[in-house]
Design a protein around this motif. Structure first.
Motif, PDB file in Angstrom:
ATOM      1  N   LEU A 104       5.312 -12.532  11.190  1.00  0.00           N
ATOM      2  CA  LEU A 104       5.572 -11.338  10.379  1.00  0.00           C
ATOM      3  C   LEU A 104       4.532 -11.158   9.292  1.00  0.00           C
ATOM      4  CD1 LEU A 104       7.364  -8.924   9.937  1.00  0.00           C
ATOM      5  CD2 LEU A 104       8.896 -10.360   8.578  1.00  0.00           C
ATOM      6  N   THR A 105       4.076 -12.255   8.699  1.00  0.00           N
ATOM      7  CA  THR A 105       3.018 -12.161   7.683  1.00  0.00           C
ATOM      8  C   THR A 105       1.743 -11.576   8.289  1.00  0.00           C
ATOM      9  OG1 THR A 105       3.939 -14.033   6.462  1.00  0.00           O
ATOM     10  CG2 THR A 105       1.645 -13.463   6.006  1.00  0.00           C
ATOM     11  N   GLY A 106       1.369 -12.073   9.463  1.00  0.00           N
ATOM     12  CA  GLY A 106       0.183 -11.527  10.134  1.00  0.00           C
ATOM     13  C   GLY A 106       0.346 -10.057  10.481  1.00  0.00           C
ATOM     14  N   MET A 107       1.532  -9.680  10.975  1.00  0.00           N
ATOM     15  CA  MET A 107       1.767  -8.284  11.344  1.00  0.00           C
ATOM     16  C   MET A 107       1.753  -7.373  10.124  1.00  0.00           C
ATOM     17  SD  MET A 107       4.440  -8.320  14.552  1.00  0.00           S
ATOM     18  CE  MET A 107       5.841  -8.869  13.617  1.00  0.00           C
ATOM     19  N   VAL A 108       2.348  -7.839   9.021  1.00  0.00           N
ATOM     20  CA  VAL A 108       2.366  -7.032   7.796  1.00  0.00           C
ATOM     21  C   VAL A 108       0.947  -6.823   7.286  1.00  0.00           C
ATOM     22  CG1 VAL A 108       3.003  -7.090   5.345  1.00  0.00           C
ATOM     23  CG2 VAL A 108       4.732  -7.537   7.091  1.00  0.00           C
ATOM     24  N   LEU A 109       0.167  -7.890   7.229  1.00  0.00           N
ATOM     25  CA  LEU A 109      -1.204  -7.776   6.727  1.00  0.00           C
ATOM     26  C   LEU A 109      -2.048  -6.843   7.602  1.00  0.00           C
ATOM     27  CD1 LEU A 109      -1.892 -11.477   5.683  1.00  0.00           C
ATOM     28  CD2 LEU A 109      -1.479  -9.515   4.178  1.00  0.00           C
ATOM     29  N   LEU A 110      -1.959  -6.999   8.917  1.00  0.00           N
ATOM     30  CA  LEU A 110      -2.750  -6.150   9.816  1.00  0.00           C
ATOM     31  C   LEU A 110      -2.257  -4.700   9.828  1.00  0.00           C
ATOM     32  CD1 LEU A 110      -3.616  -8.182  13.003  1.00  0.00           C
ATOM     33  CD2 LEU A 110      -5.137  -7.320  11.251  1.00  0.00           C
ATOM     34  N   SER A 111      -0.959  -4.502   9.674  1.00  0.00           N
ATOM     35  CA  SER A 111      -0.430  -3.132   9.704  1.00  0.00           C
ATOM     36  C   SER A 111      -0.912  -2.318   8.506  1.00  0.00           C
ATOM     37  CB  SER A 111       1.100  -3.142   9.730  1.00  0.00           C
ATOM     38  OG  SER A 111       1.625  -3.590   8.492  1.00  0.00           O
ATOM     39  N   ARG A 112      -1.372  -2.996   7.471  1.00  0.00           N
ATOM     40  CA  ARG A 112      -1.866  -2.294   6.277  1.00  0.00           C
ATOM     41  C   ARG A 112      -3.349  -1.949   6.382  1.00  0.00           C
ATOM     42  NH1 ARG A 112       2.975  -1.914   6.533  1.00  0.00           N
ATOM     43  NH2 ARG A 112       4.372  -2.585   4.898  1.00  0.00           N
ATOM     44  N   VAL A 113      -4.018  -2.439   7.421  1.00  0.00           N
ATOM     45  CA  VAL A 113      -5.432  -2.130   7.636  1.00  0.00           C
ATOM     46  C   VAL A 113      -5.525  -0.754   8.284  1.00  0.00           C
ATOM     47  CG1 VAL A 113      -7.526  -2.799   8.889  1.00  0.00           C
ATOM     48  CG2 VAL A 113      -6.053  -4.555   7.877  1.00  0.00           C
ATOM     49  N   LYS A 114      -6.261   0.133   7.647  1.00  0.00           N
ATOM     50  CA  LYS A 114      -6.381   1.497   8.142  1.00  0.00           C
ATOM     51  C   LYS A 114      -7.029   1.503   9.530  1.00  0.00           C
ATOM     52  CE  LYS A 114      -7.831   6.047   6.621  1.00  0.00           C
ATOM     53  NZ  LYS A 114      -6.535   6.691   6.486  1.00  0.00           N
ATOM     54  N   GLY A 115      -6.403   2.215  10.452  1.00  0.00           N
ATOM     55  CA  GLY A 115      -6.924   2.346  11.801  1.00  0.00           C
ATOM     56  C   GLY A 115      -6.505   1.237  12.762  1.00  0.00           C
ATOM     57  N   MET A 116      -5.755   0.242  12.267  1.00  0.00           N
ATOM     58  CA  MET A 116      -5.318  -0.851  13.130  1.00  0.00           C
ATOM     59  C   MET A 116      -4.200  -0.346  14.043  1.00  0.00           C
ATOM     60  SD  MET A 116      -5.912  -4.025  13.894  1.00  0.00           S
ATOM     61  CE  MET A 116      -6.944  -4.453  12.528  1.00  0.00           C
ATOM     62  N   THR A 118      -1.028  -0.361  16.650  1.00  0.00           N
ATOM     63  CA  THR A 118       0.240  -1.080  16.745  1.00  0.00           C
ATOM     64  C   THR A 118       0.183  -2.192  17.787  1.00  0.00           C
ATOM     65  OG1 THR A 118       1.305   1.020  16.253  1.00  0.00           O
ATOM     66  CG2 THR A 118       2.730  -0.757  16.982  1.00  0.00           C
ATOM     67  N   VAL A 119      -0.495  -1.958  18.886  1.00  0.00           N
ATOM     68  CA  VAL A 119      -0.580  -2.966  19.947  1.00  0.00           C
ATOM     69  C   VAL A 119      -1.328  -4.200  19.435  1.00  0.00           C
ATOM     70  CG1 VAL A 119      -1.430  -3.448  22.277  1.00  0.00           C
ATOM     71  CG2 VAL A 119      -0.431  -1.226  21.763  1.00  0.00           C
ATOM     72  N   THR A 120      -2.389  -3.993  18.693  1.00  0.00           N
ATOM     73  CA  THR A 120      -3.139  -5.121  18.125  1.00  0.00           C
ATOM     74  C   THR A 120      -2.265  -5.909  17.162  1.00  0.00           C
ATOM     75  OG1 THR A 120      -5.163  -3.823  18.292  1.00  0.00           O
ATOM     76  CG2 THR A 120      -5.237  -5.768  16.881  1.00  0.00           C
ATOM     77  N   VAL A 121      -1.515  -5.200  16.331  1.00  0.00           N
ATOM     78  CA  VAL A 121      -0.608  -5.845  15.385  1.00  0.00           C
ATOM     79  C   VAL A 121       0.425  -6.672  16.144  1.00  0.00           C
ATOM     80  CG1 VAL A 121       1.157  -5.417  13.626  1.00  0.00           C
ATOM     81  CG2 VAL A 121      -0.974  -4.105  13.601  1.00  0.00           C
ATOM     82  N   SER A 122       0.950  -6.142  17.224  1.00  0.00           N
ATOM     83  CA  SER A 122       1.945  -6.841  18.022  1.00  0.00           C
ATOM     84  C   SER A 122       1.359  -8.071  18.708  1.00  0.00           C
ATOM     85  CB  SER A 122       2.541  -5.895  19.064  1.00  0.00           C
ATOM     86  OG  SER A 122       3.490  -6.558  19.850  1.00  0.00           O
ATOM     87  N   ILE A 123       0.159  -7.961  19.213  1.00  0.00           N
ATOM     88  CA  ILE A 123      -0.502  -9.099  19.854  1.00  0.00           C
ATOM     89  C   ILE A 123      -0.691 -10.229  18.851  1.00  0.00           C
ATOM     90  CG2 ILE A 123      -2.697  -9.901  20.828  1.00  0.00           C
ATOM     91  CD1 ILE A 123      -2.878  -7.148  22.256  1.00  0.00           C
TER      92      ILE A 123
END
Length: 180
Positions: A104-116, A118-123
């Protein structure tokens, strides 16, 4: 409040409004049911820990549509309740929290990166979940041989994380109006 007629009030204005509590209850119950369904699907007994990550799709929805503290509370409740329902709570819980917090920490951090995407965040969430569980297992069991499972678990996290991410992305496209 009237300026946003179709949206639920943001968390900082009113923390526990009825719609928010109902949505969180619905998301938690969905994660528990999907976790139970996933528990019933045998994947590969030779590589312990590989799962579909179905409930992770609901957690991705929470990361994007709710706030960060609510996402962590949902993850914690899911770990505690699913461990109580599905088996050995004490041992499952430490691995569930290790994987869940790192994921969840990794997903939260990546989800805040502009243009990232959803599939990348999930992976990343899927892969980090396995990394967290292996790290906890190394601490508990103290056997370096567990690292031999990591490549297979990372491939599983990548594949199933991509599938979950595609599903979550499709659902969120239709649910954007529910952002809390």
């Amino acid at each position: 409040d009237r300026a946003i007629p179709r949206r639920i009030r943001p968390m900082n204005k009113k923390r526990f409004n009825t719609k928010r509590v109902a949505l969180c209850g619905l998301l938690l119950s969905m994660m528990l049911v999907l976790g139970w369904v996933e528990h019933m699907i045998p994947l590969n007994a030779s590589i312990p820990g590989i799962k579909l990550g179905l409930s992770n799709g609901v957690l991705i929805f929470a990361v994007y549509m709710l706030d960060i503290p609510t996402s962590f509370v949902l993850m914690a409740l899911k770990v505690v309740l699913s461990c109580a329902f599905l088996g050995n709570p004490a041992s499952m819980m430490i691995y569930g929290f290790a994987g869940g917090i790192l994921s969840l920490t990794g997903m939260v951090l990546l989800s805040r990166v502009k243009g990232m995407h959803t599939v990348t965040v999930s992976i990343v969430g899927g892969v980090m979940h396995h990394v967290g569980q292996i790290l906890m297992a190394l601490l508990v069991v103290n056997t370096a041989g567990l690292l031999s499972f990591l490549p297979f678990l990372m491939i599983g996290g990548l594949v199933f994380g991509a599938i979950t991410g595609v599903c979550a992305d499709r659902v969120m496209k239709y649910m954007r109006h529910m952002r809390l």
